[in-house]
Write a protein that holds these residues in place. Structure first.
Motif, PDB file in Angstrom:
ATOM      1  N   TYR A  48       0.783  -1.185  -0.054  1.00  0.00           N
ATOM      2  CA  TYR A  48       0.073   0.056   0.103  1.00  0.00           C
ATOM      3  C   TYR A  48       0.834   1.300   0.019  1.00  0.00           C
ATOM      4  CZ  TYR A  48      -3.745  -3.231   0.357  1.00  0.00           C
ATOM      5  OH  TYR A  48      -4.473  -4.333   0.174  1.00  0.00           O
TER       6      TYR A  48
ATOM      7  N   SER B  33     -11.608   5.581   3.067  1.00  0.00           N
ATOM      8  CA  SER B  33     -11.059   4.358   2.583  1.00  0.00           C
ATOM      9  C   SER B  33      -9.532   4.227   2.437  1.00  0.00           C
ATOM     10  CB  SER B  33     -11.448   3.969   1.180  1.00  0.00           C
ATOM     11  OG  SER B  33     -11.084   4.958   0.118  1.00  0.00           O
TER      12      SER B  33
ATOM     13  N   ILE C 197      -7.380   1.497   4.463  1.00  0.00           N
ATOM     14  CA  ILE C 197      -6.484   0.531   3.918  1.00  0.00           C
ATOM     15  C   ILE C 197      -5.214   0.768   4.628  1.00  0.00           C
ATOM     16  CG2 ILE C 197      -4.765   0.449   1.899  1.00  0.00           C
ATOM     17  CD1 ILE C 197      -7.542   1.210   0.265  1.00  0.00           C
TER      18      ILE C 197
ATOM     19  N   SER D 173      -3.670  -2.439   6.546  1.00  0.00           N
ATOM     20  CA  SER D 173      -2.576  -3.024   6.016  1.00  0.00           C
ATOM     21  C   SER D 173      -1.478  -3.411   7.049  1.00  0.00           C
ATOM     22  CB  SER D 173      -1.800  -1.953   5.140  1.00  0.00           C
ATOM     23  OG  SER D 173      -1.186  -1.032   5.942  1.00  0.00           O
TER      24      SER D 173
ATOM     25  N   SER E 263     -11.108  -0.962  -0.855  1.00  0.00           N
ATOM     26  CA  SER E 263     -10.212  -0.890  -2.101  1.00  0.00           C
ATOM     27  C   SER E 263     -11.491  -0.847  -3.115  1.00  0.00           C
ATOM     28  CB  SER E 263      -9.548  -2.570  -2.165  1.00  0.00           C
ATOM     29  OG  SER E 263      -8.569  -2.287  -1.186  1.00  0.00           O
TER      30      SER E 263
ATOM     31  N   LYS F  27     -12.864   2.465  -3.616  1.00  0.00           N
ATOM     32  CA  LYS F  27     -12.161   3.267  -4.404  1.00  0.00           C
ATOM     33  C   LYS F  27     -12.643   3.235  -5.787  1.00  0.00           C
ATOM     34  CE  LYS F  27      -8.361   5.027  -3.080  1.00  0.00           C
ATOM     35  NZ  LYS F  27      -8.871   6.296  -2.257  1.00  0.00           N
TER      36      LYS F  27
ATOM     37  N   PHE G 159      -6.232  -2.556 -11.354  1.00  0.00           N
ATOM     38  CA  PHE G 159      -6.424  -2.649  -9.784  1.00  0.00           C
ATOM     39  C   PHE G 159      -7.690  -3.424  -9.250  1.00  0.00           C
ATOM     40  CE2 PHE G 159      -8.314  -0.327  -5.823  1.00  0.00           C
ATOM     41  CZ  PHE G 159      -7.460  -0.718  -5.024  1.00  0.00           C
TER      42      PHE G 159
ATOM     43  N   GLY H  60      -7.316  -7.150  -7.900  1.00  0.00           N
ATOM     44  CA  GLY H  60      -7.642  -7.149  -6.739  1.00  0.00           C
ATOM     45  C   GLY H  60      -8.706  -8.348  -6.511  1.00  0.00           C
TER      46      GLY H  60
END
Length: 591
Positions: free
Chosen positions: A287, A318, A322, A326, A358, A361, A390, A394
């Motif tokens: 991240y 967010s 995150i 993380s 995630s 976003k 992404f 993801g």
């Protein structure tokens, strides 16, 4: 000191103080970018060399002999030890030197003072130290390539015992020691830089620049700096203990080891301890790479969709979520270490949890694009490409987050495919977006649009062409890091696909020559940029095109509104800069 006197003092800068040991954040950003580009070229070239071996195992290539010499590519055939070394240094360069220092170093330095309305960073000297720590680290890493016994070869994660025993393999000798020394300088550079970024954002915002008016780029860089400050010291301790095990006979990571039939004296250590320390940095590191990329993408998408970013507060939330999560997911890298199934279930839960911010976003990017008056600049193309990678990268992360599934897929090409798409491709595409978008602010000139489009399509298609097929390798059980799979007849079915992957890798590699030409040619010969070529709202586009020390002549700008007033009803233009005062009855923020 008056502004005029301050400016006059800086007219007398010598070449060395202006271009080499500069304290100016704009010059330091350029230094990070160019150094990152040089390191990326080395890392990318290495990947092309070992891809030749994977596509045509054991075959002779004169290019291998040309670059690696008779020792490491006799008769043009890649030596197995050098194959491991190329993979190790490729991973190290791409993760740390390009996507951590190259990405954050460039855009944190360029954008923090310009977007918050500051004259410069809190400490220009510390900023300079941060770059030179990175530069020295890069030089040591490159020097390690020329060591007689070979560069570090224990994988980019340098797990012991391979990395802890100098006699384990050729790459475990001096090359491994230089890798560790390089990383010590790198970590020091990141900590100095991170401290500077945090202090600057908190203390040096201009009048009216409340935290809720910060562009999402600054929020992302701020949280990234905090993550680095908390996690890089743990990697430093891991590297320090590894140096002790290598040089002073300690046993932090070693126990019950036999080499060539001889028992070593070290007992009581555990290589699993190293994995815990490494991945406690290693997952926030993902991240540390992704958050600045997401921040740049937010800015470029909103500007070029001519719409306010959808859900600004949700986007900030967010980023914070995150950042927090993380730190409690590192165990998902270690499901096969004999971890207690209950602990495995906890890490599975926290890893699945990180998918929620995630996804926020991703959805917000799509909603910002929806029905926007989109301008498809090269920067916008790369940003939309980043949203694609992404999401697709993801989704495979959700599969690997599940411990029961991960045990089957661990150390296969499925993992390689996942993290190269979600972390590597996403961050590289966002970095390109940032360069195309802020190039006029860095160099006062415009890059060539047509070359930018060609660069995007070749990079995007070849990126997916390289990494998407690897999912199928992994599902079939093809292990990563193997020099050749020719001993396993069940993998023969993938020979042609491996050749296709390598062809895409070569196309993608050579596509970057378009970017390099466009970058350096435009720097000198590109059309001169106007002050605000993208009609953007943020403060950096209120500074003069010609760089001046202190960024703004006279007073610093005053901020009256958030950064995303695009296509606001009742306004003449489709953008309203942050410096324009609110009219009576006009609301600030999302509308």
């Amino acid at each position: 000191m008056s502004t005029q006197a301050h400016a006059a003092e800086h007219h007398k800068e010598s070449f060395v103080s202006k271009y080499i040991f500069s304290h100016d954040h704009k010059m330091i950003a350029k230094q990070f970018l160019i150094t990152g580009m040089v390191m990326a070229t080395i890392g990318m070239a290495m990947s092309l060399l070992f891809r030749l071996q994977l596509a045509w195992p054991g075959e002779s290539f004169s290019v291998l002999n040309f670059f690696l010499g008779d020792k490491w590519a006799p008769d043009g055939v890649l030596d197995p030890n050098m194959y491991l070394a190329l993979g190790t240094i490729h991973g190290t360069i791409m993760v740390f030197f390009l996507l951590t220092a190259g990405l954050s170093g460039t855009f944190a330095n360029l954008l923090i003072p310009l977007q918050i309305g500051a004259r410069d960073m809190a400490s220009g000297f510390m900023n300079m130290l941060s770059y030179w720590g990175f530069f020295i680290s890069s030089v040591i890493m490159v020097i390690s390539l020329f060591v007689e016994s070979g560069p570090a070869s224990a994988g980019w994660t340098v797990y012991p015992p391979l990395s802890a025993l100098p006699q384990a393999m050729p790459g475990s000798g001096l090359g491994m020691t230089l890798w560790l020394v390089s990383m010590v300088f790198f970590i020091a550079s990141q900590l100095i830089g991170g401290l500077n970024y945090i202090v600057t954002v908190i203390n040096l915002r201009t009048k009216g620049m409340k935290m809720t008016r910060l562009p999402l780029t600054i929020w992302a860089i701020l949280v990234t700096a905090i993550l680095g400050l908390l996690s890089f010291p743990v990697l430093f301790s891991a590297a320090l203990l590894l140096l002790f095990d290598r040089s002073f006979g300690t046993a932090f990571y070693l126990s019950d080891i036999y080499i060539a039939g001889e028992a070593l004296t070290q007992t009581g250590g555990s290589p699993i301890l190293y994995q815990h320390l490494f991945w406690f940095l290693g997952h926030p590191e993902v991240y540390i790479i992704l958050l600045p990329a997401l921040g740049l993408t937010s800015e470029v998408i909103s500007t070029n969709a001519r719409k306010p970013i959808f859900g600004y507060r949700a986007m900030v939330g967010s980023i914070l979520a995150i950042g927090f999560l993380s730190f409690i997911v590192w165990g998902h890298h270690m499901f096969v270490t004999g971890m207690d199934p209950f602990i495995g279930a906890v890490f599975t839960f926290t890893t699945l949890l990180i998918a929620i911010p995630s996804a926020v976003k991703a959805f917000n990017y799509i909603t910002t694009l929806w029905k926007g008056n989109i301008r498809f600049t090269p920067a916008m193309m790369f940003s939309i490409g980043m949203v694609s990678t992404f999401i697709s990268g993801g989704l495979t992360g959700i599969i690997l987050a599940d411990s029961a599934l991960d045990i089957n897929l661990h150390d296969t090409y499925f993992v390689v495919a996942h993290f190269h798409i979600v972390m590597g491709l996403s961050a590289v595409l966002a970095m390109f977006a940032g360069v195309y978008h802020w190039f006029p602010k860095m160099y006062g000139r415009m890059m060539n649009m047509k070359l930018g489009y060609a660069h995007f399509w070749l990079t995007f298609i070849s990126g997916y062409g390289v990494f998407f097929p690897m999912h199928f390798f992994g599902l079939a059980g093809v292990p990563r890091r193997y020099y050749t799979n020719s001993e396993f007849p069940m993998f023969d079915v993938f020979i042609d696909l491996n050749i296709l992957v390598t062809v895409f890798a070569i196309i993608g590699g050579f596509a970057q020559l378009l970017f390099f030409f466009n970058f350096f040619y435009s720097m000198v010969r590109g059309p001169k940029a106007s002050q605000n070529p993208w009609k953007s709202n943020t403060l950096e586009w209120t500074t003069p095109v010609e760089h001046i020390h202190g960024n703004w002549p006279g007073k610093l700008p005053e901020v009256h509104r958030w950064a995303y007033d695009y296509s606001k009803p009742g306004k003449e233009d489709d953008f309203v800069p942050q410096t324009v005062p609110l009219e009576e009855g006009e609301k600030d923020g999302e509308h």
